[in-house]
Enzyme design. Sequence first.
Site, PDB file in Angstrom:
ATOM      1  N   SER A  62      -7.644 -90.767 -16.177  1.00  0.00           N
ATOM      2  CA  SER A  62      -7.169 -90.373 -14.850  1.00  0.00           C
ATOM      3  C   SER A  62      -5.908 -91.140 -14.473  1.00  0.00           C
ATOM      4  O   SER A  62      -4.928 -90.558 -13.991  1.00  0.00           O
ATOM      5  CB  SER A  62      -8.266 -90.617 -13.810  1.00  0.00           C
ATOM      6  N   ASN A  63      -5.912 -92.452 -14.691  1.00  0.00           N
ATOM      7  CA  ASN A  63      -4.732 -93.255 -14.388  1.00  0.00           C
ATOM      8  C   ASN A  63      -3.553 -92.899 -15.280  1.00  0.00           C
ATOM      9  O   ASN A  63      -2.400 -93.133 -14.915  1.00  0.00           O
ATOM     10  CB  ASN A  63      -5.046 -94.749 -14.535  1.00  0.00           C
ATOM     11  N   LYS A 186     -18.920 -94.062 -19.003  1.00  0.00           N
ATOM     12  CA  LYS A 186     -18.139 -94.792 -18.014  1.00  0.00           C
ATOM     13  C   LYS A 186     -18.630 -94.387 -16.635  1.00  0.00           C
ATOM     14  O   LYS A 186     -18.572 -93.210 -16.259  1.00  0.00           O
ATOM     15  CB  LYS A 186     -16.648 -94.484 -18.148  1.00  0.00           C
TER      16      LYS A 186
END
Length: 327
Positions: A62-63, A186
């Site tokens: 996502s980052n 995660k």
Amino acid sequence: MTVSRGATNGQQAPRRPLPCGIYAPTMTFFDADTEDLDIPTIKKHAVRLVKDGLAGLVTMGSNGEAIHCTREEKAAVTRATREALDEAGFKDTPIIVGATEGSVRGTIELCRTAQEAGGDYVLLLPPSYFRFLMDEQAIHDYFIAVADESPLPLVLYNYPGAVAGIDMDSDLLIKLAAHPNIVGTKFTCGNTGKLTRVAQATDARTPWAEGSGYMAFGGMCDFTVQTLASGGSGIIAGGANVMPKVCVKVWNLYVEGKIDEAIALQKTLAKGDWFLTKSAIAGTKQAIQSYFGYGGYPRRPLKRLEKARVATIVEGIKEVMDIENSL
């Protein structure tokens, strides 16, 4: 639960295991004017993070703005990261690659691309575009179908905010963990109770015991101590892009039995990390820019932050960054 993790589909098991510790979902850097990939900065950032003590990296999470990148760009980022680590002497550092697509077929293809680019594992969200059709059975079948064919082992990614609210519960995650090519989860949901149940049921790896090898990752650095207390294996945290040394220090203090020191530093880390969480990718990149001289901006349509907002972030993380710079 005892399974043979990661040896699948006629492929050799990855030569790089996933060690316990802190991982960063690395940022993808772009030219400020053209928005083209900035490969030299991507390489520099990867090396800095591992030199500062990180156990592994995640590309195209996502980052990493995976949603803004083409397949070719995703492969280029992972390839550049692998090259940079190898050239810097970090040949054993594993790379997990975000490889989610909407279909089983597309995801398997992206898993193969990730392997060809130098990835060791893939990180996969549940499918969510057709949210009203994605019941638990559909999600289960998606992951099993991908796991059956992927040349790389899967780490499941439970992040309800990115998938229209889909929040995989511990029963489903434990059921999926029985597949030998599913090697971890995660927990960006932040649910430590869920992490505890999955870690227990899978006999997850911890700093003190090898267990089955299953990896239970906390998904943010603001619950590192809680993850360790819950039987977790590591942390994959966006904040580790900015303050990797502090993230590693919290982890190491707890592992060394210095619990009170770990908790005290965790409080400072959590306070600073909130400024990055609130400002998301744009804020994290500007924090890197302010403290390390590179970072830039996200791809549109994500907005560039105004100067006053950047100043608030820089001030908000000053306490934790003073510690970072002292380590």
